[in-house]
Design a protein around this motif. Structure first.
Motif, short mmCIF file in Angstrom:
data_model
loop_
_atom_site.label_atom_id
_atom_site.label_comp_id
_atom_site.label_asym_id
_atom_site.label_seq_id
_atom_site.Cartn_x
_atom_site.Cartn_y
_atom_site.Cartn_z
N TRP A 155 43.27 37.63 42.81
CA TRP A 155 41.92 36.71 43.90
C TRP A 155 40.99 37.72 43.56
O TRP A 155 39.78 36.68 43.12
CB TRP A 155 42.49 36.37 44.84
CG TRP A 155 42.63 37.77 45.76
CD1 TRP A 155 43.78 38.43 46.49
CD2 TRP A 155 41.72 39.28 45.75
NE1 TRP A 155 43.54 39.35 46.36
CE2 TRP A 155 42.75 40.10 46.93
CE3 TRP A 155 40.47 39.21 45.92
CZ2 TRP A 155 42.10 40.78 47.08
CZ3 TRP A 155 39.80 40.28 46.44
CH2 TRP A 155 40.43 41.32 46.56
N TRP A 156 41.20 38.28 42.48
CA TRP A 156 39.89 38.49 41.76
C TRP A 156 39.11 37.74 40.94
O TRP A 156 39.45 38.16 39.15
CB TRP A 156 39.75 39.99 40.96
CG TRP A 156 38.55 41.30 41.27
CD1 TRP A 156 37.90 41.10 39.91
CD2 TRP A 156 37.27 41.36 42.04
NE1 TRP A 156 37.02 42.07 40.01
CE2 TRP A 156 36.61 42.30 40.98
CE3 TRP A 156 37.33 41.77 43.60
CZ2 TRP A 156 35.47 42.63 41.94
CZ3 TRP A 156 36.46 42.39 44.43
CH2 TRP A 156 35.38 42.87 43.51
N LYS A 157 38.48 36.97 41.30
CA LYS A 157 38.00 35.88 39.97
C LYS A 157 36.74 35.61 40.38
O LYS A 157 35.76 36.06 40.48
CB LYS A 157 38.53 34.75 40.13
CG LYS A 157 40.30 34.08 40.24
CD LYS A 157 40.58 33.05 40.58
CE LYS A 157 42.17 33.25 40.73
NZ LYS A 157 42.93 32.75 41.68
N PRO A 158 35.72 35.28 38.86
CA PRO A 158 34.61 34.86 38.62
C PRO A 158 34.25 33.54 39.66
O PRO A 158 34.48 33.20 40.90
CB PRO A 158 34.31 34.39 37.51
CG PRO A 158 35.61 34.44 36.81
CD PRO A 158 36.34 34.68 37.83
N ALA A 159 33.48 34.76 40.08
CA ALA A 159 32.25 33.37 40.92
C ALA A 159 31.58 31.87 40.25
O ALA A 159 31.15 32.07 39.68
CB ALA A 159 30.76 34.47 42.17
N HIS A 160 31.70 30.92 41.96
CA HIS A 160 30.83 30.19 41.95
C HIS A 160 29.50 30.30 41.13
O HIS A 160 28.66 30.95 41.32
CB HIS A 160 30.39 29.41 42.44
CG HIS A 160 31.71 28.28 42.93
ND1 HIS A 160 31.97 27.19 41.88
CD2 HIS A 160 32.90 28.29 43.11
CE1 HIS A 160 32.91 26.12 42.73
NE2 HIS A 160 33.72 26.87 43.15
N ARG A 161 28.49 28.85 40.27
CA ARG A 161 27.30 29.50 40.03
C ARG A 161 26.10 29.73 41.09
O ARG A 161 25.30 30.39 40.86
CB ARG A 161 26.69 28.43 39.17
CG ARG A 161 25.76 28.37 38.27
CD ARG A 161 25.57 27.91 37.36
NE ARG A 161 25.15 26.08 37.14
CZ ARG A 161 24.48 25.93 38.07
NH1 ARG A 161 23.06 26.22 38.09
NH2 ARG A 161 24.19 24.48 38.34
N SER A 162 26.62 28.55 42.33
CA SER A 162 26.04 28.99 42.82
C SER A 162 25.82 30.21 44.17
O SER A 162 24.63 30.63 44.20
CB SER A 162 26.57 27.48 44.40
OG SER A 162 26.96 26.50 43.24
N ASN B 124 35.72 32.03 47.38
CA ASN B 124 36.06 32.73 46.26
C ASN B 124 36.44 34.45 47.07
O ASN B 124 35.63 34.83 48.23
CB ASN B 124 34.55 34.00 45.85
CG ASN B 124 34.69 34.07 44.39
OD1 ASN B 124 35.52 35.80 44.69
ND2 ASN B 124 34.59 34.08 43.06
N GLU B 125 37.24 34.55 47.23
CA GLU B 125 38.11 35.66 47.91
C GLU B 125 37.54 37.26 48.12
O GLU B 125 37.18 38.19 48.21
CB GLU B 125 39.47 36.20 47.40
CG GLU B 125 40.50 34.52 47.48
CD GLU B 125 40.79 35.02 49.87
OE1 GLU B 125 40.24 35.82 50.08
OE2 GLU B 125 41.47 34.36 49.92
N LYS B 126 36.96 36.86 46.18
CA LYS B 126 36.46 38.66 45.60
C LYS B 126 34.95 38.78 46.86
O LYS B 126 34.79 39.76 46.97
CB LYS B 126 36.11 38.02 43.68
CG LYS B 126 35.31 39.54 43.95
CD LYS B 126 35.38 39.37 42.90
CE LYS B 126 33.91 38.37 42.23
NZ LYS B 126 33.65 38.39 41.05
#
Lengths: 584, 189
Positions: B13-20, A270-272
């Motif tokens: 690219w500001w996207k939600p993070a993975h659950r982990s 994740n880039e963020k």
């Protein structure tokens, strides 16, 4: 492919002559960037050699069974070791990293080659001046040169020249980003690796500003023109001394992402998250200079608590995020490329024979488990009482700077040799075992050193038998054992370091050029000819969920092992502290 | 779609993070808050804090205080260094200079003293062997720490900040005698 060029003159930007196209990666490489990377890398290696020889001499003196040097020579060589390793080797290498992460990764030209070469000359001249004062015994003041210990004015002057050169290079890095954006040499946002290098460059500017702020007055003090307060010196000097190690952290993390991409096609999960973690470094990591001032008389408890905790451990949070995303990106990259067996299949099938990969993996583990945990623990205001100026401190920073940063830099060198120097890696079999020798040697060395420090063995000390002192200091026999183990680990690491220098120098100056076309038979790391990033699927792929462990189960387990080690070591130290005299 | 860190990301690219990632972020954040809370907590409840009282002092002025301290409480000599026995609760002085600690202190277990540390020349380091208690000794600064020896015995003071070629010769001494009957009620062991 034409790779015969010698310091091509500064050509107009658009000229095709000024660039070569990398046959492996397809990147357009500015010949000036190429030459600057080479020059800085070569000087870095020379500094590493000087620092490495002095390391062995220091080690053989601290190992009381050998006790090689006399007191004067010991402190002189220790000064040489510190300056060459922590300043010259690391910063010249980082200058090369800055040119790579800007000009090369962004397909851009170096905007001001003349200024770039001037900066290089300034840095070399400054370094030579410092070397001269150190080798001639005019600066036996150790790396920290705490006022009022006095060195020759040329020592401070040399550091100032070096710092000015380094400031120029960071400014050229920023300028390259602007030029690349304006000339549209890439689409989208800068890559994460460049973002990490940008973080390092910003921290470098903060660091070097502190260096100027303290070395300029100290230069005039050494000439007898003004006063410098010893405590103010410590405060501002550590803005240089510790922050320069934070440049290393940022550069090292950027190289972890780079090596992951080159060796196994590691992806950015994740880039963020990764970029936010870098921003946290910029905002908070420089406060860690306070780690050195926790048991100083100049500062109160509130100042100490806020600063040593990087304002509530925000920089530790950043490192813990990178410590997750780097292995997670590796795991995901491997899984996307088809290594989906079980929870740890991706780790077992990873290219452990690729010195780039093994360096990265060992660097992450040594930096996190040894360097990171000890650093946060010793940097706790009260725990510092049982750590300050003992061998625990060099035990900690040899795990971060040497086992972490230097090893990551070594790993990337095995890719720089074919990709930038266009040479095969000489003695490739030796290169394959080098990261293991260096990493495991450093692990043993750091752990034994840290353990000896818990008995109160002082750092920077010529003779811990205190032969002619007025009173005996009867250290536990365990200390002798630990120092012996430390010496053994250190010598193994030194062997690893020597192999690194042999391989790089031989490859660059006497090595075979890369053959045309198929590289799979050349002695280069496999990521050079079988580019793993090209094997990543170009479409959305369904990832397998491992229950509550999610899609990156191996990484989840690894970070939880890390957390347990962290918690146990941290609270064990509070327990240890509670046994000593009441003090407050 | 995933890309390596060498590729410029396209678009937003500001996207939600993975659950982990969210789980790990939460755990790491909570751990950081615990790390932070431990330091104020130890100031309130713990017995070891590097706070003290801090003030500036001219090296010559500090040397005079040390001399006055020695003149008042000296009871003998140890290896040519004055041996002093100050009363419990008093201000005690330890002077660092190239390459000696002055004086040798004789203290009482369980009694509290205010220990003043300073240097007459360069930086020195106070390390109490074998407890491994460390403080920085800076010229021009008086670091006054309240200390309570926990047990009787002979302890050494090792200099742990590089102070020149005789650094390794710089060893001092503290003698802690058991708390005797009248002093014992003040002790809190």
């Amino acid at each position: 492919m034409s790779d015969t060029f010698v310091g091509a003159p500064a050509a107009p930007a658009a000229s095709a002559q000024a660039f070569r196209t990398c046959p492996t990666t397809g990147l357009k490489v500015h010949r000036q960037a190429d030459a600057l990377i080479k020059a800085n890398a070569v000087v870095a290696t020379v500094a590493l050699l000087v620092g490495g020889i002095s390391a062995i001499l220091v080690l053989l003196t601290r190992w009381q069974a050998v006790h090689l040097l006399d007191a004067t020579m010991f402190y002189r060589v220790l000064t040489i070791h510190g300056m060459n390793m922590l300043i010259f080797f690391i910063l010249f290498f980082e200058m090369a990293v800055l040119y790579f992460a800007s000009a090369v990764l962004l397909n851009c030209r170096v905007p001001t080659p003349k200024v770039a070469w001037t900066a290089f000359v300034l840095m070399v001249a400054g370094a030579l001046l410092v070397e001269w004062t150190m080798f001639t015994g005019r600066a036996d003041v150790l790396f920290t040169s705490y006022v009022p210990l006095r060195a020759h004015p040329a020592f401070y002057g040399g550091v100032i020249l070096f710092a000015v050169g380094a400031i120029l290079v960071t400014c050229i890095f920023f300028a390259t980003l602007v030029v690349a954006k304006r000339e549209r040499t890439y689409e989208g946002s800068v890559p994460l690796v460049t973002f990490g290098a940008l973080t390092a460059a910003i921290i470098a500017l903060i660091t070097l500003a502190h260096g100027a702020a303290i070395y300029i007055p100290t230069f005039f003090w050494s000439l007898g023109k003004m006063n410098v307060d010893p405590e103010v010196y410590r405060l501002i000097w550590w803005g240089l001394g510790h922050s320069s190690q934070q440049i290393n952290v940022a550069a090292m993390v950027a190289i972890w992402y780079l090596l992951g991409a080159l060796t196994v096609g590691a992806v950015v999960v994740n880039e963020k998250i990764s970029r936010t973690a870098f921003v946290l470094y910029i905002l908070f990591i420089s406060m860690a200079s306070a780690h050195h001032l926790l048991v100083d008389p100049g500062f109160g408890p509130a100042w100490k608590v806020v600063n040593t905790s990087y304002f509530m451990y925000m920089a530790v949070l950043a490192s813990m995020l990178h410590g997750f995303t780097v292995p997670a990106g590796t795991e995901l990259g491997m899984r996307l490329r088809g290594f989906t067996q079980g929870i740890f299949g991706w780790l077992r099938r990873a290219p452990w024979g690729d010195p780039g990969f093994s360096s990265m993996a060992l660097s992450v583990v040594i930096f996190g488990f040894l360097g990171g945990i000890t650093g946060v623990t010793f940097g706790t205001e009260q725990i510092n009482i049982i750590a300050h100026n003992t061998l625990r401190i060099p035990g900690h920073f040899h795990a971060t700077v040497v086992g972490g940063t230097a090893l990551a830099f070594m790993g990337i060198t095995y890719y720089v040799i074919p990709l930038i120097f266009r040479k095969q890696v000489a003695f490739y079999r030796l290169a394959q075992i080098q990261p293991y020798l260096f990493g495991i040697g450093m692990t043993v060395f750091s752990m034994a050193m840290t353990f000896a420090g818990t008995f109160g063995v002082p750092r920077r000390h010529w003779d811990i038998t205190f032969a002619n002192a007025p009173f005996d200091v009867p250290f536990s026999p365990a200390v002798d054992l630990m120092i012996g183990i430390m010496a053994a680990g250190g010598l193994v690491a030194a062997l690893g370091g020597a192999i690194y220098i042999l391989v790089t120098v031989w490859s660059v100056f006497f090595g075979k050029a890369l053959p045309e076309g198929d590289l799979s038979r050349a002695s280069v790391p496999p990521g050079v000819y079988r580019v793993p990033a090209r094997e990543l699927p170009t479409e959305e792929v369904e990832l397998r969920e491992y229950g509550r462990l999610g899609v990156m189960p191996g990484t989840m387990i690894l970070v939880f092992i890390f957390l347990v080690a962290f918690v146990v070591y941290y609270f064990a130290n509070w327990k240890l502290l509670s046994f000593v005299w009441k003090v407050g | 779609m995933y890309a390596p860190g060498t590729t410029p990301p396209q678009g937003v690219w500001w996207k939600p993070a993975h659950r982990s990632e969210k789980i790990w972020f939460t755990i790491a954040f909570v751990w950081c808050m615990i790390l932070f809370a431990m330091m104020p907590f130890w100031h309130l409840r713990g017995g070891q804090n590097p706070s003290g009282t801090r003030s500036t002092v001219e090296p010559t002025a500090f040397a005079e205080r040390v001399q006055e301290f020695i003149d008042t409480y000296q009871v003998g000599e140890d290896n040519g260094i004055p041996l002093v026995e100050p009363p419990p609760g008093s201000d005690i002085y330890l002077q660092a200079r190239m390459w000696s600690w002055t004086p040798v202190l004789r203290l009482r277990a369980g009694a509290e003293y205010t220990l003043h540390l300073s240097s007459l020349d360069v930086n020195h380091g106070f390390n109490l062997f074998p407890f491994n208690v460390n403080f920085q000794v800076v010229p021009g600064y008086d670091y006054a720490l309240r200390v309570t020896p926990t047990e009787a015995g002979e302890f050494q003071i090792v200099c742990n900040e590089f102070c020149g070629v005789g650094h390794h010769l710089m060893v001092g001494k503290v003698i802690v005698v058991p708390a005797d009957a009248p002093a014992a009620e003040g002790g809190d062991r």
